[in-house]
Scaffold this active site. Sequence first.
Site, PDB file in Angstrom:
ATOM      1  N   GLU A   1       0.808  -1.232   0.000  1.00 33.17           N
ATOM      2  CA  GLU A   1       0.000   0.000   0.000  1.00 33.17           C
ATOM      3  C   GLU A   1       0.839   1.278   0.000  1.00 33.17           C
ATOM      4  OE1 GLU A   1      -2.758  -0.436   3.239  1.00 33.17           O
ATOM      5  OE2 GLU A   1      -3.560  -2.324   2.462  1.00 33.17           O
TER       6      GLU A   1
ATOM      7  N   GLU B   1      -6.372 -10.651  -1.222  1.00 35.47           N
ATOM      8  CA  GLU B   1      -7.147 -10.458   0.015  1.00 35.47           C
ATOM      9  C   GLU B   1      -8.640 -10.386  -0.336  1.00 35.47           C
ATOM     10  OE1 GLU B   1      -5.620  -7.230   2.411  1.00 35.47           O
ATOM     11  OE2 GLU B   1      -3.547  -7.655   1.832  1.00 35.47           O
TER      12      GLU B   1
END
Length: 361
Positions: free
Chosen positions: A151, A256
């Site tokens: 991220e 995810e």
Amino acid sequence: MLLAAAMAATAAWGAGGGREPAVKDAFKGKFLVGVAINSRLLSGGAGQRLVTRHFNSIVAENCMKCEAIHPDEGRYDFAEADKFVDFGQRNGMHVIGHCLVWHSQLPQWFCTDSEGKPVSPEVLKMRMKDHIATVVGRYRGRVKGWDVVNEALLGDGSFRDSPFYRILGEEYIPLAFQYAHEADPGAELYYNDYGMGNPSKRMAVVELVKKLKARGLRIDAIGMQGHMGMDYPDIVEYERSIKAFAAAGCKVMVTEWDMSALPSAYTGADISARAGYDPKLDPYPGGLPDSVSRAWNRRMGDFLRLFVRYSGVISRVTAWGLTDADSWKNNFPVPGRTDYPLWFDRDYRMKPFLREAVSPE
């Protein structure tokens, strides 16, 4: 009703009763089938049996993050991570390490000095190298691949203003990949992020890959976090990102995957974001209405068929949790609500979209 019949059939298969085909077998030759597991699942029980039956890859939900494994300078805690890796190896699974460099779940000491001020670039480089070398080195040859950087980009494609970026600029990313490769040359290295159907982020990730490769650094795959909702992401844009990342010379992983069935309160995965509890955002505490469940299963099925269609470039599809009861979405971004985002329900039963996909009929 059709859904009631489907759910009855699913229930008849039971919780790990052995009559349902194993998910990992249904997708053999296409991609690895993974699941994020928490420490509770390592203690045994029905959940652990479900994991070993259906999955051939595992990723640690929290125990390998920096605040858990390196809570203080000079002190590591490998207790839970060792159990996790041992469990995966004992059961013949591909173990994924998550994650090495991330701005969140980061102990305060890592980027600051004794006075709480940002450390110098030289100190941060030293700490990053020590952390990555120690963690990756401990599991050298036992972990298939690592989410090296997690991220680092915002939705508009700019770099996140993280402590790493403020001190080192974008250079912290190639450094992390360099240090990880040095610690275990045999391990795969990944960049992982959410909102990957966003065109601006897509272009930024492709540019990041090009820069790493131009410097001779290894990056094996792009992790597309599959945190979804009933109205996001757009499946067409998601597909475009799969194609773009593959064209950049990387494998793609859905890292995810979960899909909230609840009204959207937030469409990202920034764990610092929160919304106050509102009953309107928690409309199904007693279970999903048939119409919502049908729509949820239909949308999950659409994405799964997309993943199968691109199985030549997708190397792994991973659920972010085992059952609905395990999901972080029950508390994010609205604490205390009841969600239904995963592949198995609270009674360990396979959801209809997955049952349909793995059924030989």
